[in-house]
Motif scaffolding. Structure first.
Motif, mmCIF file in Angstrom:
data_model
loop_
_atom_site.group_PDB
_atom_site.id
_atom_site.type_symbol
_atom_site.label_atom_id
_atom_site.label_comp_id
_atom_site.label_asym_id
_atom_site.label_seq_id
_atom_site.Cartn_x
_atom_site.Cartn_y
_atom_site.Cartn_z
ATOM 1 N N UNK A 86 58.482 -16.993 21.675
ATOM 2 C CA UNK A 86 57.206 -17.012 20.943
ATOM 3 C C UNK A 86 55.989 -17.069 21.859
ATOM 4 N N UNK A 87 56.138 -17.649 23.049
ATOM 5 C CA UNK A 87 54.965 -17.871 23.904
ATOM 6 C C UNK A 87 54.349 -16.585 24.439
ATOM 7 N N UNK A 88 55.184 -15.583 24.657
ATOM 8 C CA UNK A 88 54.669 -14.391 25.338
ATOM 9 C C UNK A 88 53.880 -13.519 24.370
ATOM 10 N N UNK A 130 40.307 -21.255 6.818
ATOM 11 C CA UNK A 130 39.036 -20.980 6.141
ATOM 12 C C UNK A 130 37.853 -21.264 7.075
ATOM 13 N N UNK A 151 52.305 -23.845 15.837
ATOM 14 C CA UNK A 151 53.177 -24.387 16.868
ATOM 15 C C UNK A 151 54.075 -25.377 16.131
ATOM 16 N N UNK A 152 55.326 -25.478 16.565
ATOM 17 C CA UNK A 152 56.247 -26.375 15.875
ATOM 18 C C UNK A 152 56.517 -27.591 16.741
ATOM 19 N N UNK A 183 46.573 -27.988 19.627
ATOM 20 C CA UNK A 183 46.180 -27.762 21.017
ATOM 21 C C UNK A 183 44.992 -26.807 20.978
ATOM 22 N N UNK A 223 45.337 -24.844 5.739
ATOM 23 C CA UNK A 223 44.545 -23.991 4.848
ATOM 24 C C UNK A 223 43.060 -24.091 5.193
ATOM 25 N N UNK A 224 42.607 -25.333 5.440
ATOM 26 C CA UNK A 224 41.191 -25.530 5.745
ATOM 27 C C UNK A 224 40.820 -24.922 7.093
ATOM 28 N N UNK A 256 46.383 -17.650 9.767
ATOM 29 C CA UNK A 256 47.367 -18.199 10.688
ATOM 30 C C UNK A 256 48.153 -17.061 11.354
ATOM 31 N N UNK A 257 48.223 -17.109 12.674
ATOM 32 C CA UNK A 257 48.947 -16.078 13.406
ATOM 33 C C UNK A 257 48.101 -14.870 13.766
ATOM 34 N N UNK A 258 46.810 -14.941 13.521
ATOM 35 C CA UNK A 258 45.945 -13.783 13.758
ATOM 36 C C UNK A 258 44.846 -14.118 14.766
ATOM 37 N N UNK A 265 52.762 -27.073 12.594
ATOM 38 C CA UNK A 265 53.240 -26.886 11.222
ATOM 39 C C UNK A 265 54.521 -27.679 10.959
#
Lengths: 546, 155
Positions: free
Chosen positions: B65-67, B99, B119-120, B132, B95-96, B105-107, B81
């Protein structure tokens, strides 16, 4: 000049410890940065040296310097060790954490460091393995396999090249003991690995740390450089992960160090016989290795005398989530779940009743308060349909939607599956679909917590939209796959979907290659069994009687 | 950074650090740290430097996921999350945050100012919801903290 002690732990820094430390330095104090004691409700914490005692104040802000230095600050806690949260602990592994400067070799030696290594190196390797066997130490990563037996296998394995690998890929939510130890007492882990190297005849070791722990990576690298002479001829290096939960599985971790996709290997061969680069390898969790110096220094008896049943010694339990006194609590096995959550954790931070606790991370079961008499012990938790895992306890209050948590377990598995075996790769995605149908079909509305546990609530409307959310911001393959099945061709009644969910969990549990697919059914089925009312089924009689 | 310059960076690193297969993850980390992301045009150079096939490098690059394979925003917000943060109101914060920052999220936001990523678990599980911000840990995120974060990423 007054000496003050302030933690440099990532959690303390996240709460503002760096700003507090700067304020004390500006006021002309000598600031010593330590690890964290592990109770976060009193952080940022500052300890002022008074003779041979340390007087603690917390939580504090940079504006409090003057009041702390003249002793008039209202948040005076006295000596940390006397606080009930700490007085009830048995700190074997975390004895130095929060007290010493993590990168001071002088501090480490002054607090009993290297004694275990010197005793080990004066003894035959077999004697060291025997001591670890006698201590009853079991794998603290969660599997609970006897550490001494693993070492014996590697000691007996033929071959000149052997490796020690430390699994510091602590990805479970609700766990932070590995991180705290690496940031607060890194030499303890290094010493444990050096003892393991002597015991099995290894010359080089790796510490695989997840990339989400930047502070731990830096601290371990610095500590390895500082202690290189002390542990020679044994050598160590840190390898940073790259964001893959499955790399916490030992064989996936080995593949990742080798520069491959972090995919699980089929066993046999065991890593103890054919592990890293095909060589015999000891692979242990941070806490397993960090327990070893105490065992050698104090004797296996001292360690084995504490505990419960076949779980000997202490476990650094981590209290997390919606809990009042969250933090690290190292204690002998046998303490009950209820004592940990209510007496030590003080119940929820939100002040609402506890509804569920998840023990052992994303692959651990959810337990209701009616099961709080469970003793903290590997076998007891297995018998109750769960696992202690890495001993993280995540507390939820009564606003939790357990169907939502079951869906999350499947979603997480889908996002993190390595893809090698079908039950996990496909099953997790199908599991999310089933949970979506159950959530859509149940009579109770979804109630994701609308406000925060602490601090002001949002004025903005944060109602979740009805569109499915994806966990990955990638191309939406998961999204497409999730909604590709025509709902008119399947029985979407709650009863049928619940039966399907159980059947799927059975397949995942017994058909998956590793614990990721194999244990994801634990949170799902425990949520379904203990909280059926969230899945559109009648509530259990027990809950109604309470 | 141009392709030739990137190749020099890669080959120089390999000369110093070695060209064994186990150097692949550290090399990918280095490229991302130096350039910000790992462009697909660099895959042949990385493969050649370590004597691996392009498919092999692509497989590793896409597994973790990091790359990143596209440039990120000027600021990177990684929001937790995982379960412990959810127990403390993480879903509402998520959600906030989307907004408040004007990005899903993810964009990465269209103006390239901020990337919001999941991040988990950051291992700060008793003091969530956590994030972070450009590598700096922030705990107990509430409405006021989101305002501060929004101001920071506007810079």
């Amino acid at each position: 000049m007054t000496r003050v002690f302030i933690s440099r732990d990532m959690a303390s820094v996240a709460l503002g410890a760096d700003e507090v430390a700067r304020a004390f330095a500006d006021a002309g104090c000598e600031v010593v940065r330590t690890g964290s004691h592990g109770l976060f409700v009193i952080e940022p914490l500052v300890e002022v040296e008074a003779g041979d005692r340390r007087i603690a104040y917390g939580p504090v802000t940079p504006a409090d310097v003057a009041a702390i230095l003249d002793g008039t600050h209202p948040n005076c806690l006295g000596e940390i060790a006397a606080l009930p949260f700490f007085a009830r602990q048995q700190r074997f592994t975390f004895a130095r954490c929060g007290i010493v400067d993590p990168l001071s070799l002088a501090d480490y030696a002054a607090h009993g460091g290297w004694i275990g290594l010197d005793i080990a190196r004066a003894a035959e390797p077999q004697a060291v393995v025997d001591a670890v066997k006698a201590s009853g130490l079991r794998g603290r990563g969660g599997a609970g396999f006897p550490t001494g037996i693993k070492w014996q296998t590697v000691l007996d394995a033929p071959g000149a090249t052997k490796y020690i690998v430390c699994n510091a890929d602590e990805g479970d939510s609700g766990t932070f003991a590995d991180r705290m130890l690496m940031e607060g007492d890194p030499f303890c882990l290094i010493e444990g690995m050096a003892i393991a190297a002597h015991a099995v005849g290894a010359s080089h070791g790796y510490i695989y740390i997840r990339s989400e722990y930047p502070f731990a990576i830096q601290t371990m690298r610095d500590a390895i450089a500082l202690s290189a002479g002390r542990i020679a001829p044994f050598t160590l290096e840190v390898r940073a992960g790259a964001g893959a939960y499955v790399c916490g599985e030992e064989t996936a971790l080995l593949d990742s160090i080798e520069g491959r996709r972090g995919q699980v290997r089929a066993k046999p061969p065991l890593p103890a016989l054919s592990g890293l680069f095909g060589k015999p390898t000891v692979i242990n969790n941070v806490l397993s290795l960090a327990a070893v110096p105490f065992i050698l220094a104090e004797g296996a008896e001292a360690y084995a005398n504490v505990g419960f049943g076949r779980s000997r010694g202490t476990m650094p339990v981590q209290l997390a989530g919606n809990v009042k006194h969250g933090g690290l609590f190292e204690v002998g096995f046998g303490i009950t779940l209820g004592e940990l959550v209510n007496d030590i954790g003080g119940g929820t931070a939100s002040g609402r009743p506890v509804r569920a606790v998840q023990v052992g991370g994303p692959l651990g079961a959810y337990f209701p308060p009616s099961m709080f008499d469970l003793p903290f012990d590997y076998e007891a938790f297995t018998a109750a349909g769960g696992l202690i895992g890495h001993a993280g306890i995540t507390v939820f209050d009564d606003s939790v939607d357990m169907a939502h948590m079951a869906r999350f377990a499947m979603e997480f598995c889908a996002a993190e599956s390595c893809g090698k075996c079908t039950p996990c790769r496909i099953g997790s995605t199908r599991g999310v679909e089933i949970m979506d149908r159950i959530i859509a079909g149940r009579p109770v509305p979804s109630s994701v917590r609308p406000e925060l546990v602490e601090g002001p609530s949002f004025s903005a409307d944060v109602e979740r939209k009805n569109s499915p959310s994806t966990s990955s911001g990638q191309t939406g393959f998961l999204d497409q796959a999730l909604y590709s099945r025509a709902p008119d061709r399947i029985d979407v009644s709650l009863g049928a979907q619940t039966a399907l969910l159980r059947d799927l969990c059975d397949t995942m549990k017994y058909g998956s290659l590793c614990a990721l697919g194999g244990f994801t059914p634990y949170p799902v089925l425990s949520a379904l069994d203990h909280f059926p009312e969230d899945f559109g089924a009648p509530a259990p009689v027990l809950a109604a009687a309470e | 950074m141009g392709l030739d310059e990137a190749k020099r960076l890669i080959n120089g690193w390999v000369r110093r650090e070695g060209s064994g297969r186990d150097r692949l993850l550290p090399l990918l980390h280095m490229v991302q740290d130096e350039i910000g992301y790992i462009d697909d045009t660099l895959v042949p150079a990385i493969a050649a430097a370590l004597n691996l096939s392009r498919a092999d490098v692509h497989g590793v690059l896409t597994f973790y996921h990091d790359y990143r394979r596209q440039p990120a925003g000027r600021h990177i917000v990684k929001l937790c999350r995982a379960e412990s943060c959810q127990a403390r109101g993480g879903a509402a914060v998520e959600a906030a945050a989307a907004e408040r920052l004007g990005v899903a999220m993810g964009e990465t936001r269209r103006d390239g100012q901020v990337t919001l990523e999941p991040v988990y678990c950051l291992g700060l599980c008793a003091i969530g919801p956590n994030a972070l911000i450009n590598g700096r840990p922030v705990a107990r995120i509430d409405s006021a903290a989101l305002d501060r974060i929004a101001a920071e990423v506007a810079a």
